[in-house]
Scaffold this motif. Sequence first.
Motif, PDB file in Angstrom:
ATOM      1  N   LEU A  95      -3.029  -9.826  -3.415  1.00 31.86           N
ATOM      2  CA  LEU A  95      -2.988  -8.537  -4.111  1.00 31.86           C
ATOM      3  C   LEU A  95      -3.991  -7.551  -3.529  1.00 31.86           C
ATOM      4  O   LEU A  95      -3.794  -6.344  -3.583  1.00 31.86           O
ATOM      5  CB  LEU A  95      -3.286  -8.733  -5.606  1.00 31.86           C
ATOM      6  N   ALA A  96      -5.076  -8.076  -2.962  1.00 30.24           N
ATOM      7  CA  ALA A  96      -6.109  -7.194  -2.432  1.00 30.24           C
ATOM      8  C   ALA A  96      -5.834  -6.753  -0.999  1.00 30.24           C
ATOM      9  O   ALA A  96      -6.583  -5.953  -0.444  1.00 30.24           O
ATOM     10  CB  ALA A  96      -7.462  -7.897  -2.519  1.00 30.24           C
ATOM     11  N   LEU A  97      -4.764  -7.266  -0.395  1.00 32.05           N
ATOM     12  CA  LEU A  97      -4.489  -6.905   1.009  1.00 32.05           C
ATOM     13  C   LEU A  97      -3.954  -5.488   1.105  1.00 32.05           C
ATOM     14  O   LEU A  97      -3.061  -5.103   0.346  1.00 32.05           O
ATOM     15  CB  LEU A  97      -3.455  -7.864   1.616  1.00 32.05           C
ATOM     16  N   PRO A  98      -4.484  -4.699   2.037  1.00 29.54           N
ATOM     17  CA  PRO A  98      -3.928  -3.355   2.227  1.00 29.54           C
ATOM     18  C   PRO A  98      -2.489  -3.449   2.731  1.00 29.54           C
ATOM     19  O   PRO A  98      -2.163  -4.340   3.518  1.00 29.54           O
ATOM     20  CB  PRO A  98      -4.825  -2.735   3.298  1.00 29.54           C
ATOM     21  N   GLY A  99      -1.632  -2.571   2.258  1.00 31.76           N
ATOM     22  CA  GLY A  99      -0.237  -2.566   2.696  1.00 31.76           C
ATOM     23  C   GLY A  99       0.675  -3.351   1.776  1.00 31.76           C
ATOM     24  O   GLY A  99       1.888  -3.196   1.821  1.00 31.76           O
ATOM     25  N   VAL A 100       0.066  -4.189   0.908  1.00 31.51           N
ATOM     26  CA  VAL A 100       0.875  -4.946  -0.050  1.00 31.51           C
ATOM     27  C   VAL A 100       1.104  -4.061  -1.279  1.00 31.51           C
ATOM     28  O   VAL A 100       0.174  -3.437  -1.778  1.00 31.51           O
ATOM     29  CB  VAL A 100       0.152  -6.246  -0.469  1.00 31.51           C
ATOM     30  N   ALA A 101       2.364  -3.970  -1.738  1.00 33.44           N
ATOM     31  CA  ALA A 101       2.658  -3.201  -2.949  1.00 33.44           C
ATOM     32  C   ALA A 101       2.260  -4.062  -4.140  1.00 33.44           C
ATOM     33  O   ALA A 101       3.093  -4.685  -4.795  1.00 33.44           O
ATOM     34  CB  ALA A 101       4.129  -2.817  -2.998  1.00 33.44           C
ATOM     35  N   SER A 102       0.958  -4.101  -4.417  1.00 37.84           N
ATOM     36  CA  SER A 102       0.380  -5.063  -5.363  1.00 37.84           C
ATOM     37  C   SER A 102       1.046  -5.009  -6.729  1.00 37.84           C
ATOM     38  O   SER A 102       1.239  -6.035  -7.367  1.00 37.84           O
ATOM     39  CB  SER A 102      -1.111  -4.806  -5.521  1.00 37.84           C
TER      40      SER A 102
ATOM     41  N   LYS B 194      -7.289  -0.904  -6.515  1.00 39.38           N
ATOM     42  CA  LYS B 194      -8.348  -1.846  -6.181  1.00 39.38           C
ATOM     43  C   LYS B 194      -8.654  -1.869  -4.692  1.00 39.38           C
ATOM     44  O   LYS B 194      -9.661  -2.412  -4.260  1.00 39.38           O
ATOM     45  CB  LYS B 194      -7.977  -3.243  -6.674  1.00 39.38           C
ATOM     46  N   LYS B 195      -7.750  -1.289  -3.909  1.00 41.25           N
ATOM     47  CA  LYS B 195      -8.020  -1.198  -2.469  1.00 41.25           C
ATOM     48  C   LYS B 195      -8.662   0.137  -2.119  1.00 41.25           C
ATOM     49  O   LYS B 195      -8.893   0.426  -0.941  1.00 41.25           O
ATOM     50  CB  LYS B 195      -6.715  -1.360  -1.689  1.00 41.25           C
ATOM     51  N   GLN B 225       1.688   6.654  -5.681  1.00 37.49           N
ATOM     52  CA  GLN B 225       2.248   5.619  -4.810  1.00 37.49           C
ATOM     53  C   GLN B 225       3.755   5.502  -4.954  1.00 37.49           C
ATOM     54  O   GLN B 225       4.429   5.114  -4.006  1.00 37.49           O
ATOM     55  CB  GLN B 225       1.553   4.283  -5.091  1.00 37.49           C
TER      56      GLN B 225
END
Lengths: 782, 262
Positions: A95-102, B194-195, B225
């Motif tokens: 979930l914290a990865l950039p680019g992932v639509a969390s 959170k990012k 978004q």
Amino acid sequence: MKFSLVEFSIRRPKLVVWATVALTLLFLTQFPKIRTDTNPKHMLPDTSDVRVWNDEVDKTFGLYEDTIVVGVENDAGVLNRETLGRIAHITDKILALPGVASRDVNGFTTITNVTAEAGTLKVGPLMPGAPKTDAEVEALRGALFGNPLLVDRVISKDGKTTAIYVPLEKGANGAEIANKIHAIVAAENGPERYYIAGDPVARDTFGAEMFKLMGIFSPIAGMIMFIAIQLMFRNLALSIAMMAVAMAAIIWSMGLLIGAGFPVHIMSSMAPVFLMAIATDSIHIFNEFYFRYREKHDKLAAIRETMQAVSRPVRYTALATAAGFAVLLFMNIVPVKVFGGLIAFGTVVLRLFSFSLIPAILTFVKEDKIAQAAANESVELDRSARLLRGIGRIGTDRPLAVALLGVVMMAVAIVGTTKIHINNNLVAWFKQSSEIRVADTAMNQALGGTSLGYLVVQSKEPEFMKRPEAMRWLEGLQRDLEGMPVVGKTFSVADYVKRINRVLHDDDPKFDTIPETQDTVGQYLFLFSMSAKPSDLDNVIDSGFQKANLWVQLKTWDAEAMRQVIHAAQTYQQAHPLAVTVKPAGIAYFNLVWNDEVLGDMVLGLSLALVVVFAILALAFRSAKWALIGYVPLLFTILLIYGVVGFTGKDFDMPLSVLSTLSLGMAVDFAIHFVSRFRQRLAESNGGRSEAAVREALLWTASRPGKGILRNALLFAAAFSVMLFAPLTPYIAVGAFIVAMMLLSALLTVLYLPALVMLGRNWLLDEPKPAAIAVAAHSKGD
Amino acid sequence: MKRWWIWIIAGLLPLQAFALTGEEVMKKSQAAFLYPGTDFKARVVMKLINKGGQERVRELTMLRKNMGEAGGEQKYFMYFFRPADVKDMSFMTYKYPAKDDDRWLFIPAINMVKRIAAQDKRSSFVGSDFTYEDVSGRDLEDDNHVIEREGKVGNRDCYVVKSTPKGTDADFGYKLTWVDTSTFLPLKEEQFDKKGAPYKVFTADEVADVQGIPTVVKRSMKNLQTGHRTEVAYLNTGYNLGIEDSLFSERFLRQPLRKWVE
């Protein structure tokens, strides 16, 4: 005075060489800009109906173009505190990865669950945190298997596999994210196995294999050809010259492609190997040069005579090859178009070199070296030449038997072609043992299926989908589809409505149905939207409740599976008429459309190529009759290969279908060389057109230019044989196809042309003399 | 030039505003935004607008009653008019500081009142871009509040407060709130995920004087978004109407009093 490129090149060889080097360097400067495109969607232009429609569906239902699926498997079952702890931990990190639509990641900790506990309705994440007690684990097990929406989606029926669905934001780098997920799962200890699958991963793997083909396999193919040439001519300078010509043509073509801003695609990644093979056509020049030099012992004169003798066939074979590839420009599939243009350009460049760079380089070769090497080059002494003469003799002496055998074989081959099965399965392009195939197989076995199609059910009336009859219709269609072997799981707004109905009535299975009134449905959905993630409802119904999106998870990537689904939906609609339209969408549908385009393109391409090649043959021979004769070995070869493909049951996919078009342009070369040289020989000989003279001329052609043909075929086959070891199955298929085609068409040319010429000599040679003279005169005039 | 120190003090003057801490600003803001009056009524029209410009409308009457001081317990009652098929649905919330809310829903089609678990305050309010927290407020103790700087929204002076969640339960990483220095109404709020990427933007689009109380009567929330946004208008607003406590009960959830909901 007429300008002659050959004369100029012989007189100013250094200038020609340096000019070529300079231009090559210029094209080379474009290489750092290289980028690949491995997105299967780009097979069709973005204006194509299917892509426009799919984009519209994505927008209407808030769907993501790309989703990575992370499978977690534990033989002892995933429902235990340790594994669940790891899953929670992994999901948090993802979930914290950039680019992932969390917000729309779906796994145990994030997927929406609808339950009733002690009279309280609960809509929220299934497992907000890792369970701390075994009782909590058991509660989770109950929740999972008590909700049909979750089974086969996030939990396998046997409880051993779960999945985390990770949608990506538009423009995110899928490869990078997949790598980070790899690192995240690698950091976990434990007995679990992890599978990382999905479109972005497949594309990335594909891209890497493409670079491998270009960067490793192309040079190896080059090396093999170099060694083969060296063995044939035993002269390093000549071998280097031929390789230099091939390399320069590759650099020019790829440089132009990259410089013009085109990305490298599956098809164009094969271009270097193709160009290398096409470059071998200049073997005919070297072949003839050796024979001539042995006769004359004057280098410059030998060059001039060689160029005169071969210029006509070489020019027309180049034309035929270029035309064969240029036909691809009329195709619908984008990468195929680009590939056609690329190779057509490369072929023209190669031919330009044949009349400039090659004669120029020949002037540098030391005379004693040639003499040494040429010593063996004579029709009488050469073993392979004698063998070829022998094969030709079977044709000339038993023409009828040879022809009859051909007819029988053709008939068998035609039976085989009827068994051809068109199918593009992108996952099957990877080898069985590849990580991606393993992941796909495992996920397909455990869960609902990795290939996703949609059925968009639309009404003309707003709010129509809230009607109980529409809901029941959707439900019935789902049950129908789920009865099909290719369908794993289906999923629609009706599932939510049923679930809420049941949960509101204290989880009573009696209420696992669509309620009676539209208001009830409307209020249920409203209730659901009050607590669920917005995407939960958006993914299955549009905001006006006019269009419902039915998800169909397929267990196979075969294009045929989606056709079955569409057919089943049509049958269902006929049996249960409702005022709605059903339109397929999604990647599985795209694959189907694209698959059909491949078929259409193949039929179109093959017909175009047949016409164009015939025209070129007729032009080259100045005779439709000879063109017809030249056609036979070519058609025969292709029929035989298709017959074999049909009998073996191999999927006929895009690369093979493209080849079927190309092969015409390439295989016709041998016929052009053979017929042109035979007619030249016959015109030069004194025996007139008597049977003996014709036979002798045929045998000479079979052994002398025939040796060039054989060498050409062997080199071609040698270069492409490397692809048999490539990591992607389309490359292997292409390699096998070309190797078979070149060897077969060379053999059939040397065997069948003599037989056919003998059989039809009265018909063929009974034409006004000036034509034959014109051919000879023309070739000398250059 | 001996009085140079005067200039330094003058230069520091705006900093006097910082006499308030971030916590204090947010507390005053909460009182001004969510707790004015003893009770409050409004007809709320929400437009849910997707990226393609398609609109969906929610219309409801909202009643609020404070049970104590600002920051204390509150009761909410919502009665829906639109969409048509949810007419007569009603929704009731008892909001407690530092504890999960109690929620009930009346589903007229099956004549049933159901308790709804409020485990996730982050979830969307009736499908809009506002979460339950955005509508009825977030516990101030859940975040650290720091005044970042002063800023302006239009011609209004504002404190810009950065709020960072102490735990991990929030759906944002941090948010910046522009709080009017005189009315203490939040005029703008920027939420970051959170990012650290821009996530949602709240704007108070119109502030009106209602019975002497500055009230945000038009507001919007945009999800940067997804491109989805929600526009909300408060009509027929009124304070201190004397709404009975008994209205907030299961009985009236089934059969709300006309005089309050119409």
